[in-house]
Scaffold this motif. Sequence first.
Motif, short mmCIF file in Angstrom:
data_model
loop_
_atom_site.label_atom_id
_atom_site.label_comp_id
_atom_site.label_asym_id
_atom_site.label_seq_id
_atom_site.Cartn_x
_atom_site.Cartn_y
_atom_site.Cartn_z
N PHE A 170 0.83 -1.20 0.00
CA PHE A 170 0.00 0.00 0.00
C PHE A 170 0.87 1.25 0.00
O PHE A 170 2.02 1.24 0.46
N ALA A 171 0.27 2.33 -0.50
CA ALA A 171 0.98 3.61 -0.62
C ALA A 171 0.05 4.74 -0.20
O ALA A 171 -1.18 4.60 -0.20
N PHE A 172 0.65 5.86 0.15
CA PHE A 172 -0.13 7.08 0.37
C PHE A 172 0.76 8.28 0.07
O PHE A 172 1.99 8.17 -0.01
N HIS A 173 0.14 9.41 -0.09
CA HIS A 173 0.87 10.67 -0.25
C HIS A 173 0.10 11.73 0.53
O HIS A 173 -1.08 12.00 0.23
N VAL B 40 6.00 -3.87 0.82
CA VAL B 40 6.33 -2.45 0.71
C VAL B 40 5.26 -1.61 1.40
O VAL B 40 4.07 -1.92 1.33
N LEU B 41 5.69 -0.56 2.08
CA LEU B 41 4.79 0.50 2.52
C LEU B 41 5.37 1.80 1.99
O LEU B 41 6.45 2.21 2.39
N ASP B 42 4.65 2.41 1.07
CA ASP B 42 5.13 3.59 0.36
C ASP B 42 4.53 4.83 1.01
O ASP B 42 3.32 5.04 0.98
N ILE B 43 5.40 5.68 1.60
CA ILE B 43 4.93 6.86 2.34
C ILE B 43 4.92 8.12 1.48
O ILE B 43 4.68 9.22 1.97
N GLY B 44 5.17 7.97 0.18
CA GLY B 44 5.02 9.09 -0.75
C GLY B 44 6.07 10.17 -0.57
O GLY B 44 7.19 9.94 -0.13
N GLY B 45 5.69 11.39 -0.92
CA GLY B 45 6.58 12.54 -0.81
C GLY B 45 5.93 13.61 0.04
O GLY B 45 5.38 13.33 1.09
N GLY B 46 6.00 14.85 -0.44
CA GLY B 46 5.41 15.96 0.31
C GLY B 46 6.27 16.48 1.43
O GLY B 46 5.82 17.27 2.26
N PHE B 47 7.54 16.07 1.48
CA PHE B 47 8.44 16.57 2.51
C PHE B 47 8.80 18.02 2.18
O PHE B 47 9.18 18.34 1.07
N ARG B 48 8.68 18.87 3.17
CA ARG B 48 8.75 20.30 2.96
C ARG B 48 10.16 20.82 2.66
O ARG B 48 11.16 20.23 3.04
N GLN B 49 10.18 21.97 1.99
CA GLN B 49 11.40 22.73 1.80
C GLN B 49 11.52 23.79 2.89
O GLN B 49 10.53 24.19 3.49
N VAL B 50 12.74 24.27 3.08
CA VAL B 50 12.97 25.40 3.98
C VAL B 50 13.39 26.58 3.11
O VAL B 50 14.53 26.64 2.65
N PHE B 51 12.48 27.49 2.88
CA PHE B 51 12.76 28.64 2.02
C PHE B 51 13.39 29.80 2.78
O PHE B 51 14.25 30.49 2.26
N THR B 52 12.93 30.04 4.00
CA THR B 52 13.34 31.24 4.71
C THR B 52 14.56 31.02 5.58
O THR B 52 14.70 29.97 6.22
N GLU B 53 15.44 32.01 5.61
CA GLU B 53 16.62 31.95 6.46
C GLU B 53 16.31 32.44 7.86
O GLU B 53 17.04 32.14 8.81
#
Length: 488
Positions: free
Chosen positions: A194-197, A229-242
């Motif tokens: 199974f997978a999710f995002h 398999v266990l698919d946890i997808g993506g969606g991991f955040r970026q750090v834009f601000t300093e």
Amino acid sequence: MRASAPPRLPAKIDPLVRAFLAAPGAAESALTRFGSPAHLVFPQVFAANLERLRTVLEHGPGYRICYAHKVNQSRAFVRTAERAAIAIDVASRAELAGAMAAGFDPARIEVTGPKGEAFLRDLIGSGVTVNIDNVWELRRIAELAGARANVPVLVRLSGFAATPVSRFGVPLCQVDEVFEVLTAERGRIAFRGFAFHIDSGEPGERLRAVETCLELTERAYSEGLSPGVLDIGGGFRQVFTEDADAFDAYVGALRESLLGRGEPMAWGGNTFGFHLDGGAVHGTPVFHKYANTVPADRMLADLLDAGLEAHGGRTFAQVAAENLLEVWLEPGKALVDHAGITLARVEFVKETADGSVLVNLDLSRDTVTPADQEVMVDPLLLPGSAHAQPDSGPVGVFLAGRLCLERDLITNHKVWLPHRPRPGDLIVFPNTAAYHMDLSAARASMHPLPAKLAVVHRPGGYEIGHDDEFDPGTLGRESVGPIWHGVQ
């Protein structure tokens, strides 16, 4: 009395990228050689981001990292991913062809997203893993496979408790139908798991999805299936601000300006998703993700280390390892975070009827802005080769695009530059590799798309070439091409 400093949105910039921008003449030379505007990608930053994720994963269960190709069309990134021996997640025929041309064998390719009839036919017998979006896809794969293939599939789920509705994935209320197909067609469909995002920075949402997928995995075992398999997808955040405090202060000043207090900071009545009611500002802005300060590797570590109530408090990583489950993930933004910038030239500067200062650039909004979001990090100003010293102090401006459309404002919010730009100066948009470069880009008014260039740091400086000519095998060699000397 000393005037207060203008509100700012300082961008977090990778040290390698910052050093490139600080190298005398480097950015200017890139545009002189290849033309303006241009997108620059940094494969070495991509590789460093990948290594941080691998460091989190290496002491846990088995895992597979699949680079989400859709985040950027860069061939240099795809080739860097292939060279690093990870997998790739593709979402179209063209992305699939590009991955295979870069050297990915089918066993390292996963296909995600909604897939029509023609694309499904291409996938049958190819050996790639198909991440199922809906029950129709699952049934159609079984029909198309016939006796010719045992197609490896993951089933993407959606509709988890206390999670916003998504247009992607099979709703949990249809999971019985999924099991019916999987058990009936086990000779044609090789069920991998199974997978999710979850497109959210809320840890609880991901954890609930993990718990549901583990529960359904147990059910799959009981029905004679053997998911691994266990698919946890993506969606991991970026750090834009300093500087998170500076970001909050800017948004506070912007909200005040919308109420008519202080200096105007919005173009043409734009409210950025806020609404005004009863003398107050309400709502959620369209730029909310730019405030994130939690890096992707920490998000991933926190998820793997989270205790699961249904499993006696054992962590997700422990439960996955005990059940011999591989954890798959599909980072895109996390891998290209800070690995790309966009350069443009100032064409002219003008004042509008209300006194606003407009800085017109040789690119359009859709070149650096994903969809309808407002990019809430400050661009950088680099003097052109003919300009030695600035002739003014800080100035608040709006950046305008080259299309003859009122809506082609690159920034609808006011940005403060260190001095008034002049024609020929360079504007640098930081951190544009994730979707900004490609998602909305168009050839309006027959303007060509900006060149995409790969930048590699060498012992003596930097080498730049066309993105589609990048060879990751040269990363460990001395530079043999044009470089800017004196930069260590």
